[in-house]
Design an enzyme around this catalytic site. Structure first.
Site: not given
Length: 560
Positions: A35, A260, A270
């Site tokens: 994104e 991850r 973020k």
RNA sequence: UGCCCCCUCGUCCAAUGGCUAGGACCCCGGUCUUUGGAUCCGGUAAUGGUGGUUCGAAUCCACCGGGGGCAACCA
């Protein structure tokens, strides 16, 4: 050198089996679907290496698809940053797509779903929707609007698209099961109204798909075969499969989840990255203390090191943390084989060679690479009567295993002569300000003709020829390995490391580096790997420390 | 408290019912050395627990324990 043992992990095994059985009837196709709302980081690097690596290894394709379905947070500057960073890592995509280009197709699918009674327009507000979804232990309850007629749904949906309604007044939801044990499946929202300009589509749309609606269908539209994502999307797989099936795709992509990357002493969310930047805890998205790709790059790490690191870490389904040592190893291992060695004194102490002729300068030939690195080259390093050495390389009262300079002791100057400390000069405060030493003229190059052994070798620069420079010495940004795992209520900024950046002014570097371009990497012998920073100016050089050298002396010292 | 995922050296990853559970990082010792770097050699160190299936289980099953994910009109 690296032995090319083929990587093995559960995903590669799966893909290999699919390729062997020709499961998809065509080459595999993976994708990296960021994104564009932030800078990519070390965690993305793992995913990039996986998806691009797989495509390459199995002769398939890889798509770069921007998952740009949220007009409020996304920006073209992030798509540029993402593309730049992927290329820097050494990968190139076969095709570039945008989920926002699929809005029309997604809308058509929405219509189809409504016509078949698989989706409905809900006119509850956000709070009501949430409340009626139930909790993990209690089933939800159907909305009063759940059984609207197909005609009414169609009418409402087209008016949503036409912009007749305000944000939040209606949503399109899949009609599945409000009591589903998987919370994701409790009539997930597909489309929402947002009268916000999209960075690519402008004002063309005022209804936007949510992740679940856009993601799997985008994969299917593109003909992705293997859709790889992280563990937290495991539950979303059910809606992914539901949607792709309902939309009627013949050979649907298959989602597989992997753990991850979580690196000790770092944060990559973020939200947290953004706060570090906006609150001024770091200098920007490319601050070398951050593990954004931009920060890593400015720190001096190479793409090869990141790729090797990603490979070493592996791919598995177990949520795991990786020690910083594993990362640093990959960085050193790569830099060791490729960067020139030069001399730089971090914390200078004056040495005067009392028996060296005044005004005399001799160029000493110094190899750029040690004997075990298969690269060649050398440069002249000026030697003269007054030198700088490292303050840490002298001790007035040294412990037994200290191999460096001390009163009456002899050491080797790297590429130079053997010198012996004759006298220690102090100021009125008692600080050592100068060493008066003698050199042995017969030891030019560093070897004594009489064969005497000198254990210690230290680095140095000629005082008259050295260039002053600024060194930025980086350490971990946090004092604890898991800044994300703090006790409830404790903010992650409370464990910021006050010494994560130590700026050294007045370090002395040998003159040979003065004209090198920004971004040149070096090993400052015995100190660490450095890269010249973009803040460098002629005569005012700035170097970032990428990583220290392994240092067995600090361990020895710690033992006492 | 419902559903789902996971649990192998300190850390990361292997072992696909079958040889002494292997590799990497870290750590320790040694070699070598004009970087206390690198290299090379050696070493320490693990199947969460209990039952079961089986000639044979890290691997399959059950239960227990532990870790994680899911209740945004974010992704």
């Amino acid at each position: 050198m690296s032995t090319e043992t083929p990587k093995r992990d559960f995903i590669r095994d799966m893909v290999a089996a699919d390729v062997a059985s020709n499961k998809f009837g065509r080459p595999i196709c993976t994708r990296f679907p960021p994104e564009p709302n932030g800078f990519p980081h070390i965690g993305h690097a793992k995913s990039i290496c996986l998806n691009f690596g797989l495509a390459k290894e199995f002769g398939g394709r890889v798509h770069l698809r921007f998952d740009d379905t949220n007009p409020f947070t996304e920006d073209i500057k992030y798509v540029e940053a993402i593309k730049r960073d992927i290329r820097w890592l050494g990968f190139e995509w076969d095709a570039e797509y945008y989920a926002s280009d699929y809005f029309e197709q997604l809308y058509a699918i929405a219509l189809k779903l409504v016509e078949r009674g698989k989706a409905y327009v809900d006119s509850e507000n956000e709070d009501e929707v949430r409340e009626h979804r139930g909790t993990v232990t209690t089933p939800g309850t159907p909305s009063a609007y759940r059984d609207r007629s197909v005609a009414e749904n169609l009418d409402l949906l087209s008016r949503m698209k036409a912009g007749e309604f305000a944000d939040g007044t209606h949503v399109l939801r899949a009609k599945i099961d409000l009591a589903h044990p998987n919370m994701i499946m409790r009539d997930p929202i597909l489309l929402r109204i947002a009268h916000a300009p999209h960075y690519r589509r402008g004002d063309a749309w005022c209804i936007y798909p949510l992740y679940d609606f856009a993601h799997g269908l985008s994969d299917a539209i593109e003909g992705i075969t293997h859709s790889l994502c992280t563990l937290e999307f495991k539950d979303n797989r059910e809606i992914y499969d539901w949607l792709v099936r309902e939309a009627g795709f013949e050979r649907p992509p298959e989602q597989t989840e992997f753990a991850r990357l979580v690196l000790d002493y770092t944060v990559v969310s973020k939200r947290k990255l953004l706060r570090l930047v906006t609150d001024g805890h770091v200098a920007g998205w490319d601050d070398p203390r951050l593990h954004t790709i931009a920060g890593i790059r400015r720190r001096g790490v190479t793409p090869e090191a990141i790729r090797a690191f990603a490979e070493n870490v592996g791919v598995a389904r177990k949520p795991a943390r990786t020690e910083l040592a594993a990362y640093e190893h990959a960085v050193r291992n790569d830099l060791n084989m490729r960067v020139p060695r030069v001399l730089c004194v971090v914390n200078p102490l004056k040495v005067v060679l009392t028996n060296y002729p005044e005004g005399s300068v001799e160029p000493l030939d110094a190899s750029y690479y040690p004997h075990d690195v298969p690269l060649t080259g050398s440069r002249p390093v000026p030697f003269s009567r007054e030198l700088w050495i490292e303050r840490d390389d002298f001790m007035e009262d040294p412990p037994k295993k200290f191999f460096r300079l001390a009163p009456g002791r002899e050491v080797r100057l790297r590429y130079g002569y053997l010198i012996t400390c004759q006298e220690v000069v102090k100021n009125s405060a008692g600080d050592v300000i100068e060493l008066r030493c003698t050199y042995d003229p017969a030891t030019r190059g560093g070897n004594a003709p009489d064969g005497r052994k000198v254990q210690g070798t230290i680095h140095w620069v000629s005082a008259a020829h050295a260039a002053d420079c600024e060194l930025r010495l980086y350490d971990t940004l946090f004092t604890v390995p898991d800044p994300d795992g703090l006790p409830e209520g404790q903010d992650f900024t409370s464990v910021l490391n006050p010494d994560s950046l130590v700026v050294v002014h007045g370090a002395k570097v040998e003159p040979s580096v003065a004209a090198d371009p920004i971004g040149t990497r070096y090993q400052f012998e015995r100190t660490g790997y450095f890269i010249s920073d973009e803040d460098s100016r002629p005569g005012a050089l700035v170097f970032n420390r990428t990583v220290t050298l392994r240092d067995s002396w600090v361990k020895e010292k710690a033992k006492g």
